[in-house]
Motif scaffolding. Structure first.
Motif, PDB file in Angstrom:
ATOM      1  N   LEU A  70     -16.883-109.211  -9.992  1.00  0.00           N
ATOM      2  CA  LEU A  70     -18.048-108.865 -10.796  1.00  0.00           C
ATOM      3  C   LEU A  70     -17.956-109.464 -12.196  1.00  0.00           C
ATOM      4  CD1 LEU A  70     -18.543-105.137  -9.732  1.00  0.00           C
ATOM      5  CD2 LEU A  70     -20.080-107.051  -9.239  1.00  0.00           C
ATOM      6  N   HIS A  71     -16.754-109.531 -12.734  1.00  0.00           N
ATOM      7  CA  HIS A  71     -16.571-110.106 -14.074  1.00  0.00           C
ATOM      8  C   HIS A  71     -16.965-111.581 -14.096  1.00  0.00           C
ATOM      9  CE1 HIS A  71     -14.770-110.765 -18.038  1.00  0.00           C
ATOM     10  NE2 HIS A  71     -14.165-111.827 -17.526  1.00  0.00           N
ATOM     11  N   LYS A 128     -30.089-112.659 -13.946  1.00  0.00           N
ATOM     12  CA  LYS A 128     -29.131-112.421 -12.863  1.00  0.00           C
ATOM     13  C   LYS A 128     -29.308-113.368 -11.678  1.00  0.00           C
ATOM     14  CE  LYS A 128     -27.106-108.759 -14.662  1.00  0.00           C
ATOM     15  NZ  LYS A 128     -25.655-108.688 -14.935  1.00  0.00           N
ATOM     16  N   GLY A 170     -26.663-116.339 -11.361  1.00  0.00           N
ATOM     17  CA  GLY A 170     -25.370-115.805 -10.944  1.00  0.00           C
ATOM     18  C   GLY A 170     -25.389-115.354  -9.500  1.00  0.00           C
ATOM     19  N   LEU A 171     -26.533-114.819  -9.044  1.00  0.00           N
ATOM     20  CA  LEU A 171     -26.660-114.385  -7.657  1.00  0.00           C
ATOM     21  C   LEU A 171     -26.592-115.575  -6.703  1.00  0.00           C
ATOM     22  CD1 LEU A 171     -27.254-112.293  -5.457  1.00  0.00           C
ATOM     23  CD2 LEU A 171     -29.690-112.528  -6.013  1.00  0.00           C
ATOM     24  N   GLY A 205     -22.961-116.860  -6.740  1.00  0.00           N
ATOM     25  CA  GLY A 205     -22.107-115.895  -6.051  1.00  0.00           C
ATOM     26  C   GLY A 205     -22.330-115.892  -4.547  1.00  0.00           C
ATOM     27  N   GLU A 252     -29.025-100.788 -12.033  1.00  0.00           N
ATOM     28  CA  GLU A 252     -28.365-101.969 -11.482  1.00  0.00           C
ATOM     29  C   GLU A 252     -27.115-101.581 -10.697  1.00  0.00           C
ATOM     30  OE1 GLU A 252     -26.402-106.248 -12.861  1.00  0.00           O
ATOM     31  OE2 GLU A 252     -27.187-104.860 -14.363  1.00  0.00           O
ATOM     32  N   ASN A 298     -19.158-112.965 -12.082  1.00  0.00           N
ATOM     33  CA  ASN A 298     -20.455-113.082 -11.407  1.00  0.00           C
ATOM     34  C   ASN A 298     -20.309-113.553  -9.956  1.00  0.00           C
ATOM     35  OD1 ASN A 298     -22.069-112.286 -13.647  1.00  0.00           O
ATOM     36  ND2 ASN A 298     -21.906-114.348 -14.518  1.00  0.00           N
ATOM     37  N   ASP A 324     -18.622-101.587 -18.409  1.00  0.00           N
ATOM     38  CA  ASP A 324     -19.620-102.490 -18.984  1.00  0.00           C
ATOM     39  C   ASP A 324     -20.603-101.725 -19.859  1.00  0.00           C
ATOM     40  OD1 ASP A 324     -20.859-105.215 -19.059  1.00  0.00           O
ATOM     41  OD2 ASP A 324     -22.537-104.156 -18.131  1.00  0.00           O
ATOM     42  N   TYR A 364     -33.500-107.058  -8.254  1.00  0.00           N
ATOM     43  CA  TYR A 364     -33.604-107.562  -9.622  1.00  0.00           C
ATOM     44  C   TYR A 364     -35.058-107.755 -10.039  1.00  0.00           C
ATOM     45  CZ  TYR A 364     -28.587-108.504  -9.495  1.00  0.00           C
ATOM     46  OH  TYR A 364     -27.210-108.379  -9.418  1.00  0.00           O
TER      47      TYR A 364
END
Length: 326
Positions: free
Chosen positions: A121-122, A244, A247-248, A251, A190, A124, A156, A236
Motif C-alpha cells: 500500500l505504501h 488514485k 496508481g490503480l 498496481g 476509502e 501504491n 495514514d 474511486y
C-alpha cells in the motif's frame, strides 16, 4: 520454455540448499522496509527515527518468527504515537488489541501477509496482495490482509492530521482528540472500499484456482485482476476520490506479473498430457483426473577418462534422469 524451466529448477535448488541463510535474510529485508515506512510516516520519537535503530531491530527480528516482527512493529508505532499524543496512542493500543484478538485467533501463521500489505500500500501496489494471497493462502488468510490494511489507513490518517492531533493547546480538549482520531478511522470510506475489494478478490481467486478445470490458476488470475480493477475504479469514481487511478493501473499490472510468476513456480502444469482414470471398489466409483507437472530432462553428459598408462580414452556416459517439479 525449457530454458525457463531449467532456471526455475536451479533457483529451487539454490534456495533448498541455502534456505537456512535466505529465510533470515528475507525477514531482515521485510523488517527494514516495515520500520523504515513507520519512521518515514510517523517518526515522532526522534530516538527511534534513526538508521542504526532500524538495523538493530531488523537484525533481531530476522532470527525470530514473523509474528515477533509484528509485535515489535506495533510497539514502535505506539511509541511514536505516544510522542505525538497520549490520546492517539491509547486509541491505537485499543485498535491493536482488537486486531490481535482477530489475527491470533484465526490467522496466526499468515503474519507475512500482514507485513507485506502495508508495504504494498505504501508503494501504491495494494492490488498485488489479494492476488498473491488468493493463489498461495487459505480463506482465513484474507484476515491478515485486512489487518494490515486497517493499520495502514489508520496510520495514514494520523499522518494527515498530526498537526491537530498533536496540538497541546487548551482549546483542544482531550475528548476532541479522541473523537477526531476515531472519526478519521470510522469514516474513512476509502479504507472500507479497499477492504471490501481485497477480501472479495482474495475469495474469488482462491475459489477459482481450487477448481478442477484446465488452466484454473490462469483463469483465477485474469478474473481476479479484472474484479480488483473494476471494484476499486468504480469505488474511486463513486466516492469522488482523486489521484488514485494511475496508481490503480500500475498496481493492477504489477499484480498480474506477480501472479503469473507465482503460477510458474507453484502450479506449472502440462495440460497436453492430462490423463483420466476410472476405477471402482465395492462401494464407490472413482473418476480421477491427473495432470502432470512440467519437468526438465537432465541433459546427458559425457565424461572422458584418459588412461595415461594405456594411452587410451575411455568414455563413460552419465545416466540421465528426469527432474520433476515439487
Amino acid at each position: 520454455m525449457t530454458g525457463l524451466l531449467e532456471i526455475k529448477e536451479k533457483i529451487k535448488t539454490i534456495y533448498g540448499r541455502f534456505d537456512i541463510y535466505l529465510n533470515p535474510l528475507f525477514k531482515f529485508i521485510i523488517a527494514v522496509c516495515v520500520f523504515s515506512i513507520i519512521n518515514g510516516n510517523i517518526g515522532y520519537m526522534r530516538k527511534l527515527d534513526s538508521l542504526p535503530v532500524i538495523l538493530v531491530l531488523s537484525l533481531v527480528c530476522s532470527v525470530f518468527p514473523v509474528n515477533v516482527t509484528i509485535l515489535v512493529s506495533a510497539a514502535v508505532i505506539l511509541l511514536h504515537l505516544y510522542a505525538l499524543s497520549l490520546e492517539v496512542a491509547v486509541v491505537a493500543g485499543g485498535l491493536f488489541f482488537l486486531i490481535a484478538l482477530l489475527y491470533f485467533r484465526f490467522a496466526p501463521r499468515d503474519g507475512i501477509y500482514t507485513l507485506l500489505t502495508p508495504i504494498c500500500l505504501h508503494f501504491n501496489l495494494g492490488p498485488v496482495m489479494p492476488m498473491a494471497v488468493g493463489l498461495t493462502g487459505k480463506l482465513y488468510s484474507s484476515i491478515s490482509v485486512a489487518c494490515g490494511t486497517v493499520v495502514w489507513f489508520f496510520l495514514d490518517g494520523v499522518k494527515q492530521n498530526d498537526s491537530a492531533l498533536g496540538s497541546s493547546s487548551e482549546d483542544v480538549a482531550i475528548t476532541s482528540k479522541f473523537m477526531a482520531i476515531l472519526n478519521q478511522l470510522m469514516e474513512n470510506k476509502e479504507m472500507y472500499l479497499v477492504l471490501f475489494s481485497f477480501v472479495l478478490v482474495t475469495v474469488i481467486v482462491l475459489i477459482i484456482r481450487s477448481l478442477s478445470i484446465d488452466y484454473a490458476w490462469t483463469a483465477a488470475i485474469i478474473i481476479g485482476g479484472l474484479v480488483n480493477f473494476i471494484v476499486l475504479f468504480a469505488g474511486y469514481v463513486l466516492l469522488e476520490i482523486q489521484g488514485k487511478v494511475m496508481g490503480l493501473v500500475i498496481g493492477s499490472l504489477v499484480s498480474l506479473v506477480v501472479a503469473l510468476i507465482l503460477e510458474f513456480f507453484l502450479f506449472h502444469l502440462d495440460y497436453s498430457r492430462t490423463e483420466r482414470v476410472q476405477f471402482e471398489d465395492d462401494e464407490y466409483y472413482y473418476y480421477v483426473k491427473a495432470v502432470p507437472k512440467m519437468y526438465v530432462a537432465v541433459k546427458e553428459k559425457q565424461v572422458k577418462t584418459i588412461n595415461a598408462k594405456n594411452s587410451k580414452k575411455n568414455v563413460r556416459k552419465r545416466p540421465s534422469g528426469n527432474r520433476r517439479e515439487d
